[in-house]
Design a protein around this motif. Sequence first.
Motif, PDB file in Angstrom:
ATOM      1  N   CYS A 173      22.549  38.981 -15.523  1.00 30.47           N
ATOM      2  CA  CYS A 173      23.805  38.280 -15.715  1.00 30.47           C
ATOM      3  C   CYS A 173      24.585  37.596 -14.119  1.00 30.47           C
ATOM      4  O   CYS A 173      24.463  36.996 -13.542  1.00 30.47           O
ATOM      5  CB  CYS A 173      24.700  38.957 -16.400  1.00 30.47           C
ATOM      6  SG  CYS A 173      25.482  38.404 -17.907  1.00 30.47           S
ATOM      7  N   ILE A 174      24.265  38.615 -13.336  1.00 33.14           N
ATOM      8  CA  ILE A 174      24.753  38.592 -12.225  1.00 33.14           C
ATOM      9  C   ILE A 174      23.888  37.292 -11.267  1.00 33.14           C
ATOM     10  O   ILE A 174      24.903  36.157 -10.525  1.00 33.14           O
ATOM     11  CB  ILE A 174      24.692  39.617 -11.062  1.00 33.14           C
ATOM     12  CG1 ILE A 174      25.193  41.157 -11.510  1.00 33.14           C
ATOM     13  CG2 ILE A 174      25.007  39.633  -9.144  1.00 33.14           C
ATOM     14  CD1 ILE A 174      25.231  42.088 -11.104  1.00 33.14           C
ATOM     15  N   ASP A 175      22.688  37.881 -10.837  1.00 29.61           N
ATOM     16  CA  ASP A 175      22.060  36.532 -10.703  1.00 29.61           C
ATOM     17  C   ASP A 175      22.349  34.979 -11.423  1.00 29.61           C
ATOM     18  O   ASP A 175      22.418  34.123 -10.413  1.00 29.61           O
ATOM     19  CB  ASP A 175      19.842  36.227 -10.860  1.00 29.61           C
ATOM     20  CG  ASP A 175      19.793  37.803 -10.037  1.00 29.61           C
ATOM     21  OD1 ASP A 175      20.209  38.795  -9.248  1.00 29.61           O
ATOM     22  OD2 ASP A 175      18.532  38.242 -10.426  1.00 29.61           O
ATOM     23  N   GLY A 176      22.133  34.998 -12.182  1.00 21.35           N
ATOM     24  CA  GLY A 176      22.698  33.673 -13.194  1.00 21.35           C
ATOM     25  C   GLY A 176      23.773  33.408 -12.710  1.00 21.35           C
ATOM     26  O   GLY A 176      23.673  31.411 -12.031  1.00 21.35           O
ATOM     27  N   MET A 177      24.563  34.125 -12.919  1.00 17.98           N
ATOM     28  CA  MET A 177      25.934  33.384 -11.789  1.00 17.98           C
ATOM     29  C   MET A 177      26.486  33.090 -10.191  1.00 17.98           C
ATOM     30  O   MET A 177      27.103  32.388 -10.547  1.00 17.98           O
ATOM     31  CB  MET A 177      27.010  34.456 -12.613  1.00 17.98           C
ATOM     32  CG  MET A 177      27.406  34.734 -14.173  1.00 17.98           C
ATOM     33  SD  MET A 177      28.723  36.457 -14.725  1.00 17.98           S
ATOM     34  CE  MET A 177      29.928  35.164 -13.705  1.00 17.98           C
ATOM     35  N   GLN A 178      25.398  33.873  -9.701  1.00 20.92           N
ATOM     36  CA  GLN A 178      25.427  33.591  -9.020  1.00 20.92           C
ATOM     37  C   GLN A 178      25.027  32.629  -8.094  1.00 20.92           C
ATOM     38  O   GLN A 178      25.214  31.749  -6.618  1.00 20.92           O
ATOM     39  CB  GLN A 178      24.910  35.123  -7.734  1.00 20.92           C
ATOM     40  CG  GLN A 178      23.948  34.678  -6.040  1.00 20.92           C
ATOM     41  CD  GLN A 178      25.423  34.830  -5.010  1.00 20.92           C
ATOM     42  OE1 GLN A 178      25.350  35.893  -5.439  1.00 20.92           O
ATOM     43  NE2 GLN A 178      25.330  34.517  -3.982  1.00 20.92           N
ATOM     44  N   ALA A 179      24.366  32.091  -8.989  1.00 24.52           N
ATOM     45  CA  ALA A 179      23.331  30.620  -8.488  1.00 24.52           C
ATOM     46  C   ALA A 179      24.192  29.657  -8.773  1.00 24.52           C
ATOM     47  O   ALA A 179      23.676  28.586  -8.243  1.00 24.52           O
ATOM     48  CB  ALA A 179      22.007  30.238  -9.375  1.00 24.52           C
ATOM     49  N   HIS A 180      24.661  29.686  -9.735  1.00 27.62           N
ATOM     50  CA  HIS A 180      26.437  28.690 -10.433  1.00 27.62           C
ATOM     51  C   HIS A 180      27.603  28.505  -9.565  1.00 27.62           C
ATOM     52  O   HIS A 180      28.358  28.247 -10.319  1.00 27.62           O
ATOM     53  CB  HIS A 180      25.998  28.013 -11.896  1.00 27.62           C
ATOM     54  CG  HIS A 180      24.650  28.052 -12.293  1.00 27.62           C
ATOM     55  ND1 HIS A 180      24.806  26.759 -12.674  1.00 27.62           N
ATOM     56  CD2 HIS A 180      23.568  28.583 -12.170  1.00 27.62           C
ATOM     57  CE1 HIS A 180      23.250  26.563 -12.304  1.00 27.62           C
ATOM     58  NE2 HIS A 180      22.992  27.820 -12.622  1.00 27.62           N
ATOM     59  N   LYS A 181      27.911  29.827  -8.517  1.00 24.18           N
ATOM     60  CA  LYS A 181      29.149  30.049  -8.338  1.00 24.18           C
ATOM     61  C   LYS A 181      29.531  29.331  -7.857  1.00 24.18           C
ATOM     62  O   LYS A 181      31.033  29.494  -8.114  1.00 24.18           O
ATOM     63  CB  LYS A 181      29.015  31.333  -6.565  1.00 24.18           C
ATOM     64  CG  LYS A 181      28.066  30.517  -5.881  1.00 24.18           C
ATOM     65  CD  LYS A 181      27.985  32.200  -5.011  1.00 24.18           C
ATOM     66  CE  LYS A 181      28.076  30.765  -3.344  1.00 24.18           C
ATOM     67  NZ  LYS A 181      27.297  32.356  -2.143  1.00 24.18           N
ATOM     68  N   GLU A 182      29.542  28.191  -7.047  1.00 28.38           N
ATOM     69  CA  GLU A 182      30.158  26.904  -7.038  1.00 28.38           C
ATOM     70  C   GLU A 182      31.084  26.434  -7.915  1.00 28.38           C
ATOM     71  O   GLU A 182      32.221  26.601  -8.246  1.00 28.38           O
ATOM     72  CB  GLU A 182      29.510  25.645  -5.998  1.00 28.38           C
ATOM     73  CG  GLU A 182      29.733  25.750  -4.565  1.00 28.38           C
ATOM     74  CD  GLU A 182      28.480  27.337  -4.752  1.00 28.38           C
ATOM     75  OE1 GLU A 182      27.491  27.346  -4.668  1.00 28.38           O
ATOM     76  OE2 GLU A 182      28.844  27.836  -3.346  1.00 28.38           O
ATOM     77  N   GLU A 183      30.195  26.109  -8.973  1.00 30.20           N
ATOM     78  CA  GLU A 183      30.663  25.811 -10.607  1.00 30.20           C
ATOM     79  C   GLU A 183      31.847  26.478 -10.754  1.00 30.20           C
ATOM     80  O   GLU A 183      32.961  25.876 -12.004  1.00 30.20           O
ATOM     81  CB  GLU A 183      29.389  25.426 -11.541  1.00 30.20           C
ATOM     82  CG  GLU A 183      29.571  24.429 -13.072  1.00 30.20           C
ATOM     83  CD  GLU A 183      28.725  24.669 -13.616  1.00 30.20           C
ATOM     84  OE1 GLU A 183      28.681  23.754 -14.737  1.00 30.20           O
ATOM     85  OE2 GLU A 183      27.743  24.622 -13.073  1.00 30.20           O
ATOM     86  N   LEU A 184      31.064  27.900 -10.669  1.00 33.50           N
ATOM     87  CA  LEU A 184      32.350  28.934 -11.176  1.00 33.50           C
ATOM     88  C   LEU A 184      33.588  28.931 -10.938  1.00 33.50           C
ATOM     89  O   LEU A 184      34.224  30.264 -10.718  1.00 33.50           O
ATOM     90  CB  LEU A 184      31.734  30.110 -12.088  1.00 33.50           C
ATOM     91  CG  LEU A 184      30.088  30.126 -12.701  1.00 33.50           C
ATOM     92  CD1 LEU A 184      29.507  31.312 -12.535  1.00 33.50           C
ATOM     93  CD2 LEU A 184      31.095  29.920 -13.766  1.00 33.50           C
TER      94      LEU A 184
END
Length: 186
Positions: A173-184
């Motif tokens: 979860c952390i890795d996936g969300m980190q990869a999309h942090k701008e979108e989030l």
Amino acid sequence: MEALTLEQAKKILAKHTTEAHLFTHAAAVSAAMGAMADHFGADKEHWEAVGYLHDVDYEKYPDEHCLHVRELLEPEGVPEEDIRAIISHGYGITTEEAKPETDMEKSLFAVDELTGIVQAYALMRPEGLDGMAVKSLKKKFKDKRFAAKCSREIIKQGFAMLGMEAGEVMQCCIDGMQAHKEELGF
């Protein structure tokens, strides 16, 4: 339709959703599902698309969530396996229709609520998602008052279904969300 694409999922969700926080949640679950797909050696974009679309009926039918997925997605030509995967994330919560059986279904069940805890923790950290450690996230997870609306029981059921350690799923979860942090928004 071939396997659902992220582009198609975004177009479909936009037809049924207006609330900004639901799009942010869709993006968070999509990101986590991409990392879970990597873990299982599966089609990352396909899993991201299913994750993005998982709450397609939530805004219109919050009290009947997952019960209107089929009627919204069949006319769009979404494949049955994807409709079933989306419905399955409500298993034992809002529906008994589709018990999660595939890695994709079990992953969606597990990460849906977990992304809320990751997001809440990232919002309170000056660094956001950067450098977030599983050990620290586990402490927040144990604190029932933190992100209290995120069901720990459902998340734990998801871990058990997957047969994975909590820390492994949390790291995905952390890795996936980190990869999309701008979108989030981080």
